[in-house]
Design a protein around this motif. Sequence first.
Motif, PDB file in Angstrom:
ATOM      1  N   GLY A  73       0.809  -1.205   0.000  1.00 54.95           N
ATOM      2  CA  GLY A  73       0.000   0.000   0.000  1.00 54.95           C
ATOM      3  C   GLY A  73       0.844   1.257   0.000  1.00 54.95           C
ATOM      4  O   GLY A  73       2.079   1.215   0.105  1.00 54.95           O
ATOM      5  N   LEU A  74       0.182   2.374  -0.120  1.00 55.96           N
ATOM      6  CA  LEU A  74       0.873   3.655  -0.230  1.00 55.96           C
ATOM      7  C   LEU A  74       1.588   4.042   1.062  1.00 55.96           C
ATOM      8  O   LEU A  74       2.701   4.573   1.029  1.00 55.96           O
ATOM      9  CB  LEU A  74      -0.135   4.739  -0.633  1.00 55.96           C
ATOM     10  N   GLY A  75       0.972   3.765   2.211  1.00 54.88           N
ATOM     11  CA  GLY A  75       1.637   4.075   3.483  1.00 54.88           C
ATOM     12  C   GLY A  75       2.891   3.257   3.687  1.00 54.88           C
ATOM     13  O   GLY A  75       3.923   3.772   4.142  1.00 54.88           O
ATOM     14  N   TYR A  76       2.819   1.990   3.352  1.00 56.65           N
ATOM     15  CA  TYR A  76       4.001   1.124   3.455  1.00 56.65           C
ATOM     16  C   TYR A  76       5.087   1.608   2.493  1.00 56.65           C
ATOM     17  O   TYR A  76       6.268   1.660   2.855  1.00 56.65           O
ATOM     18  CB  TYR A  76       3.598  -0.312   3.131  1.00 56.65           C
ATOM     19  N   TYR A  77       4.692   1.977   1.288  1.00 57.15           N
ATOM     20  CA  TYR A  77       5.655   2.471   0.307  1.00 57.15           C
ATOM     21  C   TYR A  77       6.289   3.776   0.782  1.00 57.15           C
ATOM     22  O   TYR A  77       7.492   3.984   0.609  1.00 57.15           O
ATOM     23  CB  TYR A  77       4.960   2.661  -1.045  1.00 57.15           C
ATOM     24  N   MET A  78       5.499   4.643   1.397  1.00 56.42           N
ATOM     25  CA  MET A  78       6.050   5.895   1.919  1.00 56.42           C
ATOM     26  C   MET A  78       7.108   5.642   2.987  1.00 56.42           C
ATOM     27  O   MET A  78       8.138   6.321   3.030  1.00 56.42           O
ATOM     28  CB  MET A  78       4.934   6.766   2.499  1.00 56.42           C
ATOM     29  N   LEU A  79       6.859   4.666   3.852  1.00 51.17           N
ATOM     30  CA  LEU A  79       7.863   4.336   4.867  1.00 51.17           C
ATOM     31  C   LEU A  79       9.147   3.791   4.240  1.00 51.17           C
ATOM     32  O   LEU A  79      10.249   4.139   4.658  1.00 51.17           O
ATOM     33  CB  LEU A  79       7.304   3.317   5.855  1.00 51.17           C
ATOM     34  N   ARG A  80       8.985   2.940   3.248  1.00 52.64           N
ATOM     35  CA  ARG A  80      10.164   2.362   2.587  1.00 52.64           C
ATOM     36  C   ARG A  80      11.006   3.428   1.907  1.00 52.64           C
ATOM     37  O   ARG A  80      12.241   3.445   2.052  1.00 52.64           O
ATOM     38  CB  ARG A  80       9.734   1.318   1.551  1.00 52.64           C
ATOM     39  N   VAL A  81      10.370   4.329   1.159  1.00 52.38           N
ATOM     40  CA  VAL A  81      11.151   5.343   0.448  1.00 52.38           C
ATOM     41  C   VAL A  81      11.672   6.409   1.399  1.00 52.38           C
ATOM     42  O   VAL A  81      12.729   6.996   1.155  1.00 52.38           O
ATOM     43  CB  VAL A  81      10.350   5.961  -0.724  1.00 52.38           C
ATOM     44  N   LYS A  82      10.979   6.655   2.518  1.00 54.50           N
ATOM     45  CA  LYS A  82      11.486   7.605   3.509  1.00 54.50           C
ATOM     46  C   LYS A  82      12.748   7.059   4.162  1.00 54.50           C
ATOM     47  O   LYS A  82      13.726   7.781   4.341  1.00 54.50           O
ATOM     48  CB  LYS A  82      10.428   7.883   4.572  1.00 54.50           C
ATOM     49  N   MET A  86      14.661   8.663  -0.255  1.00 58.71           N
ATOM     50  CA  MET A  86      14.197   9.014  -1.599  1.00 58.71           C
ATOM     51  C   MET A  86      13.076  10.041  -1.451  1.00 58.71           C
ATOM     52  O   MET A  86      11.898   9.724  -1.570  1.00 58.71           O
ATOM     53  CB  MET A  86      13.706   7.770  -2.327  1.00 58.71           C
ATOM     54  N   LEU A  87      13.461  11.275  -1.164  1.00 59.99           N
ATOM     55  CA  LEU A  87      12.486  12.298  -0.823  1.00 59.99           C
ATOM     56  C   LEU A  87      11.601  12.685  -1.999  1.00 59.99           C
ATOM     57  O   LEU A  87      10.470  13.130  -1.799  1.00 59.99           O
ATOM     58  CB  LEU A  87      13.190  13.522  -0.263  1.00 59.99           C
ATOM     59  N   VAL A  90       8.773  10.293  -1.765  1.00 58.90           N
ATOM     60  CA  VAL A  90       7.917  10.644  -0.628  1.00 58.90           C
ATOM     61  C   VAL A  90       6.998  11.806  -1.018  1.00 58.90           C
ATOM     62  O   VAL A  90       5.800  11.793  -0.724  1.00 58.90           O
ATOM     63  CB  VAL A  90       8.763  11.006   0.621  1.00 58.90           C
ATOM     64  N   PHE A  91       7.569  12.793  -1.701  1.00 57.57           N
ATOM     65  CA  PHE A  91       6.776  13.924  -2.157  1.00 57.57           C
ATOM     66  C   PHE A  91       5.704  13.472  -3.150  1.00 57.57           C
ATOM     67  O   PHE A  91       4.566  13.950  -3.109  1.00 57.57           O
ATOM     68  CB  PHE A  91       7.679  14.983  -2.789  1.00 57.57           C
ATOM     69  N   ALA A  92       6.042  12.537  -4.021  1.00 58.92           N
ATOM     70  CA  ALA A  92       5.052  12.003  -4.970  1.00 58.92           C
ATOM     71  C   ALA A  92       3.931  11.276  -4.218  1.00 58.92           C
ATOM     72  O   ALA A  92       2.753  11.381  -4.600  1.00 58.92           O
ATOM     73  CB  ALA A  92       5.728  11.072  -5.965  1.00 58.92           C
ATOM     74  N   CYS A  93       4.272  10.566  -3.154  1.00 53.90           N
ATOM     75  CA  CYS A  93       3.247   9.888  -2.349  1.00 53.90           C
ATOM     76  C   CYS A  93       2.335  10.894  -1.667  1.00 53.90           C
ATOM     77  O   CYS A  93       1.114  10.694  -1.603  1.00 53.90           O
ATOM     78  CB  CYS A  93       3.900   8.985  -1.313  1.00 53.90           C
ATOM     79  N   VAL A  94       2.923  11.962  -1.162  1.00 49.78           N
ATOM     80  CA  VAL A  94       2.116  13.004  -0.521  1.00 49.78           C
ATOM     81  C   VAL A  94       1.181  13.642  -1.546  1.00 49.78           C
ATOM     82  O   VAL A  94       0.011  13.911  -1.253  1.00 49.78           O
ATOM     83  CB  VAL A  94       3.029  14.056   0.154  1.00 49.78           C
TER      84      VAL A  94
END
Length: 125
Positions: A73-82, A86-87, A90-94
């Motif tokens: 999911g997107l939250g899990y992906y955000m944690l991985r890239v954070k 890979m900012l 992270v910005f793309a996820c936001v």
Amino acid sequence: MFFPIAVSLTDALQKVDPKQIDLVKSLGANVFQVYTLVKIPAGATGLFSGLKVAATYCVGGAIVGEWLSSSAGLGYYMLRVKNGYMLDKVFACVLMVVFWSVLLNLGVSLLEKLCFPYLRKGARK
């Protein structure tokens, strides 16, 4: 996301004009007819304002749920890239979170305009 809807709907139902209720009762309406003819149409604005808030918050709630215990999911992906610094991702996820929140909010607004066309601003009286 029950509470924004419940609070705004009960607030709108309490602000219904008592004169309208008295008029419908004087014409012989029962409790069901009072709700269907007066209270529900008058409380529709509160219902849809609560739905807009809930639609916006549900995306954030899903992301937080994926942060806490998920493997996809997107939250899990955000944690991985954070954690990988890979900012840009992270910005793309936001931006995706903002996009989905705005899209759901616009969807509720469209549903409101379809269900209650007389509530449109600037509509002829």
